[in-house]
Design an enzyme around this catalytic site. Structure first.
Site, PDB file in Angstrom:
ATOM      1  CG  ASN A  92      31.860 -20.645 -83.267  1.00 28.46           C
ATOM      2  OD1 ASN A  92      30.619 -19.911 -83.523  1.00 28.46           O
ATOM      3  ND2 ASN A  92      32.587 -20.452 -82.205  1.00 28.46           N
TER       4      ASN A  92
ATOM      5  CD  GLU B   9      28.791 -13.154 -75.139  1.00 24.41           C
ATOM      6  OE1 GLU B   9      30.684 -13.509 -75.315  1.00 24.41           O
ATOM      7  OE2 GLU B   9      28.160 -13.494 -74.151  1.00 24.41           O
TER       8      GLU B   9
ATOM      9  CB  CYS C 206      34.703 -17.514 -78.912  1.00 22.82           C
ATOM     10  SG  CYS C 206      33.147 -18.008 -77.428  1.00 22.82           S
TER      11      CYS C 206
HETATM   12  P1  NDP Z   1      32.424 -12.598 -88.007  1.00 23.17           P
HETATM   13  O1  NDP Z   1      32.434 -11.159 -87.043  1.00 23.17           O
HETATM   14  O2  NDP Z   1      32.282 -12.746 -90.032  1.00 23.17           O
HETATM   15  O3  NDP Z   1      30.117 -12.730 -88.344  1.00 23.17           O
HETATM   16  C1  NDP Z   1      29.312 -12.481 -87.069  1.00 23.17           C
HETATM   17  C2  NDP Z   1      28.081 -12.378 -87.716  1.00 23.17           C
HETATM   18  O4  NDP Z   1      28.315 -10.896 -88.136  1.00 23.17           O
HETATM   19  C3  NDP Z   1      27.702 -13.211 -88.898  1.00 23.17           C
HETATM   20  O5  NDP Z   1      26.448 -13.812 -88.966  1.00 23.17           O
HETATM   21  C4  NDP Z   1      28.502 -12.370 -89.699  1.00 23.17           C
HETATM   22  O6  NDP Z   1      28.286 -12.538 -91.023  1.00 23.17           O
HETATM   23  C5  NDP Z   1      27.703 -10.420 -88.923  1.00 23.17           C
HETATM   24  N1  NDP Z   1      28.306  -9.746 -89.764  1.00 23.17           N
HETATM   25  C6  NDP Z   1      29.378  -9.713 -90.656  1.00 23.17           C
HETATM   26  N2  NDP Z   1      29.926  -7.897 -90.786  1.00 23.17           N
HETATM   27  C7  NDP Z   1      28.799  -7.745 -90.003  1.00 23.17           C
HETATM   28  C8  NDP Z   1      28.526  -6.091 -90.830  1.00 23.17           C
HETATM   29  N3  NDP Z   1      29.893  -5.645 -91.087  1.00 23.17           N
HETATM   30  N4  NDP Z   1      27.452  -5.805 -89.868  1.00 23.17           N
HETATM   31  C9  NDP Z   1      26.451  -6.739 -89.087  1.00 23.17           C
HETATM   32  N5  NDP Z   1      26.809  -7.584 -88.759  1.00 23.17           N
HETATM   33  C10 NDP Z   1      28.220  -8.275 -89.885  1.00 23.17           C
HETATM   34  O7  NDP Z   1      32.930 -13.558 -87.194  1.00 23.17           O
HETATM   35  P2  NDP Z   1      32.614 -14.791 -87.350  1.00 23.17           P
HETATM   36  O8  NDP Z   1      30.933 -15.257 -87.731  1.00 23.17           O
HETATM   37  O9  NDP Z   1      33.393 -15.170 -88.553  1.00 23.17           O
HETATM   38  O10 NDP Z   1      32.818 -16.168 -85.997  1.00 23.17           O
HETATM   39  C11 NDP Z   1      34.086 -16.002 -85.783  1.00 23.17           C
HETATM   40  C12 NDP Z   1      34.285 -15.077 -84.642  1.00 23.17           C
HETATM   41  O11 NDP Z   1      33.694 -14.499 -83.441  1.00 23.17           O
HETATM   42  C13 NDP Z   1      35.523 -15.675 -83.776  1.00 23.17           C
HETATM   43  O12 NDP Z   1      36.227 -14.539 -83.862  1.00 23.17           O
HETATM   44  C14 NDP Z   1      34.769 -15.628 -81.975  1.00 23.17           C
HETATM   45  O13 NDP Z   1      36.303 -15.415 -81.293  1.00 23.17           O
HETATM   46  C15 NDP Z   1      34.043 -14.880 -82.482  1.00 23.17           C
HETATM   47  N6  NDP Z   1      33.013 -16.071 -81.104  1.00 23.17           N
HETATM   48  C16 NDP Z   1      33.245 -14.913 -80.019  1.00 23.17           C
HETATM   49  C17 NDP Z   1      31.738 -16.122 -79.354  1.00 23.17           C
HETATM   50  C18 NDP Z   1      31.443 -16.374 -77.733  1.00 23.17           C
HETATM   51  O14 NDP Z   1      30.879 -15.919 -77.083  1.00 23.17           O
HETATM   52  N7  NDP Z   1      32.459 -14.708 -77.391  1.00 23.17           N
HETATM   53  C19 NDP Z   1      31.863 -17.350 -79.208  1.00 23.17           C
HETATM   54  C20 NDP Z   1      31.784 -17.862 -80.999  1.00 23.17           C
HETATM   55  C21 NDP Z   1      32.121 -16.991 -81.854  1.00 23.17           C
HETATM   56  P3  NDP Z   1      28.400 -12.946 -92.042  1.00 23.17           P
HETATM   57  O15 NDP Z   1      28.352 -14.233 -91.843  1.00 23.17           O
HETATM   58  O16 NDP Z   1      28.020 -13.669 -93.188  1.00 23.17           O
HETATM   59  O17 NDP Z   1      29.056 -12.160 -92.915  1.00 23.17           O
END
Ligand code: NDP
Length: 498
Positions: free
Chosen positions: A160, A257, A291
């Site tokens: 995002n 996070e 988020c």
């Molecule tokens: P995901 O949890 O799907 O993915 C986050 C990262 O983890 C991506 O690089 C993803 O890769 C990777 N990932 C996915 N599955 C695995 C796994 N099994 N093992 C290791 N890594 C993995 O989140 P999103 O990208 O969909 O982002 C949205 C979410 O992030 C929302 O819930 C939002 O609230 C949260 N968020 C929180 C923030 C904060 O500061 N608290 C800031 C921004 C977002 P890939 O995409 O290639 O699957």
């Protein structure tokens, strides 16, 4: 709503490689980067494997021996140089970011690029104050602590706000003397690869590495790697839980996070003009894919009807369209699948009793944008807050407006969610606002504002929103462990064995 086609769309001719040990490593397989505004493929990205992860962790491990002993002024100079390059190249990033994840180009230029540069500048400053303590344990001992880097940090970032998220991980981890392997989201990998390419000569080879690919393959392999010393993760709560499960086997520390469900609490004496502006920013900035989004508006019943009407009227005037169009205020969501998921959650909330006041439409923006993943700004009314729209993270431009009568009740309702990331209070009575702020259970509470995150102010959550803090001087401690050396200066011993 209008849309004009941007004059020039970005297309990358060559597939993007991994960046490992200072080299660009091409992959046998690639995957498509899809532009959310149009649905077209605009780049091909290396699809990594566990072998690529092995190679990147080995490169980072080898570089750690040199980087951990680098002086603080060297680290400061490197981080400052990253900030300078980001600032000098500020004009090229907004189009890339808008193409990559649908962030409106005006917002990418105003927020993402300067914020990423500021994060590097901030840590370039605070790194000079990285120090241990000397403890006065009496004349017979010299006792001192020192912050030690951990080793290879795995940085997993979401789609995002990729430039800001990667800056929040790279800058403090490197400042503390660690080396890093970044795994960007498969939905937004290009900006991370381009950033690390741009700074390839700033750090010694292997200090910063990028492996692109799918979460369940590359992400999982990275998290499971025996030589990773810390995982810094920003993403969804469920993914965070899965990762923590893996890390528990090796007792690897993590910074998490995660998601959020932020409430704006509006008191009867609030200034409605300011509140209205902040509501629009709180839920519709960054397409609501944040988020920290303010996805619940808890309004005192005396103002509920008026504020609901104001917010709906303004939401209907928001210009939805092509992320590359400078006029656009709300771009497309990251993908069709995500857009449809958000729309389905809205439909479910309506079936549970929420009233759809405006939005939740797929706008007709013409043939050129027909493949995009657009959704109009959506406002739900649910005065008693009894539907899923009051507790689930939708991660899109959807606001739920609720009503309250009693201060204890609004605090209870705001806290009655799994998350604890960000909340806010609006009141012209500061004592009242601070009283409520003190009772809201979240890592961050804003008073009469939203999204205020100056560097130095810790960012992070509690409960299902995770743990650890980014963006503050204390973040350096997330990437170090404290070592103590206790030296005895005399030879007297208690008579234990005589
Ligand atoms: P995901 O949890 O799907 O993915 C986050 C990262 O983890 C991506 O690089 C993803 O890769 C990777 N990932 C996915 N599955 C695995 C796994 N099994 N093992 C290791 N890594 C993995 O989140 P999103 O990208 O969909 O982002 C949205 C979410 O992030 C929302 O819930 C939002 O609230 C949260 N968020 C929180 C923030 C904060 O500061 N608290 C800031 C921004 C977002 P890939 O995409 O290639 O699957």
């Amino acid at each position: 709503m209008t849309s004009v086609l941007a004059p020039q769309r970005l297309t990358l001719d060559a597939p993007l490689p991994h960046l490992i040990g200072g080299e660009e490593v091409a992959a046998d397989r690639t995957f498509a980067a899809v532009e959310p505004s149009t649905g077209r493929t605009w780049a091909e990205v290396a699809a990594g494997t566990a072998a690529d992860v092995d190679r990147a962790v080995a490169a980072a491990g080898a570089a750690f021996e040199q980087w951990r002993t680098s002086s603080l002024d060297t680290r400061q100079a490197c981080l400052w140089e990253v900030a300078e390059r980001l600032t000098a190249s500020a004009e090229r990033w907004p189009a890339l970011l808008a193409t990559e994840n649908g962030r409106a180009i005006r917002e990418a230029g105003l927020i993402d690029v300067p914020t990423a540069a500021e994060i590097f500048r901030f840590f370039a400053g605070v790194v000079r104050d990285l120090h241990g303590r000397s403890l006065p344990c009496g004349p017979g001992a010299h006792v001192a602590t020192s912050p030690r880097p951990l080793g290879v940090v795995a940085a997993l970032v979401p789609w995002n706000s990729p430039l800001i998220s990667v800056a929040h991980k790279l800058a403090p981890a490197l400042a503390a003397g660690n080396t890093v392997v970044v795994k960007p989201s498969e939905l937004a990998s290009v900006s991370t690869v381009e950033l690390v390419r741009m700074i390839a000569d700033v750090f010694p080879p292997g200090v910063v590495n990028v492996v692109t690919g799918l979460g369940p393959e590359v992400g999982q392999a990275l998290v499971a790697h025996p030589d990773v010393a810390k995982v810094s993760f920003t993403g969804g709560t469920e993914t965070g839980r899965r990762i923590l499960g893996r890390l528990s086997e090796r007792l690897v520390p993590a910074l998490m996070e995660l998601g959020g469900k932020g409430s704006m609490v509006v008191c009867p004496d609030a200034d409605l003009d300011t509140v209205t502006e902040d509501v629009l920013t709180g839920i519709f900035a960054a397409n609501g894919e944040v988020c920290f989004a303010a996805s619940r508006l808890l309004v005192h019943r005396s103002l509920h009807a008026e504020l609901l009407e104001r917010v709906c009227a303004r939401a209907e005037r928001i210009r939805v369209g092509d992320a590359l169009d400078p006029q656009t205020q709300l771009g497309p969501l990251i993908s069709r699948a995500h857009r449809d998921g958000v729309a389905a959650r809205v439909a479910a909330a309506v079936a549970e009793g929420a009233e759809l006041c405006t939005g939740a439409r797929v706008p007709d923006l013409g043939a050129d944008l027909a493949g995009g993943s657009y959704l109009t700004p959506t406002v739900l009314s649910s005065p008693e807050g009894t539907t899923s729209a009051s507790c689930e993270e939708f991660f899109g431009p959807v606001l739920t407006v609720e009503a309250w009568d009693d201060e204890d009740d609004v605090v209870r309702r705001a806290n009655d969610v799994a998350y604890g990331l960000a909340n806010g209070v609006w009141s012209t009575d500061l004592a009242r606002a601070l009283r409520i702020a003190d009772r809201l259970e979240s890592g961050m509470v804003w008073v009469n504002t939203w999204f205020a995150t100056p560097l130095g102010q810790p960012q992070g959550g509690v409960r299902a929103s995770g743990f650890g803090r980014e963006g503050a001087a204390s973040t350096l401690l997330e990437y170090t462990s404290t070592k103590v050396v206790h030296a005895s200066l005399d030879s007297t011993r208690p008579p234990m064995w005589t």
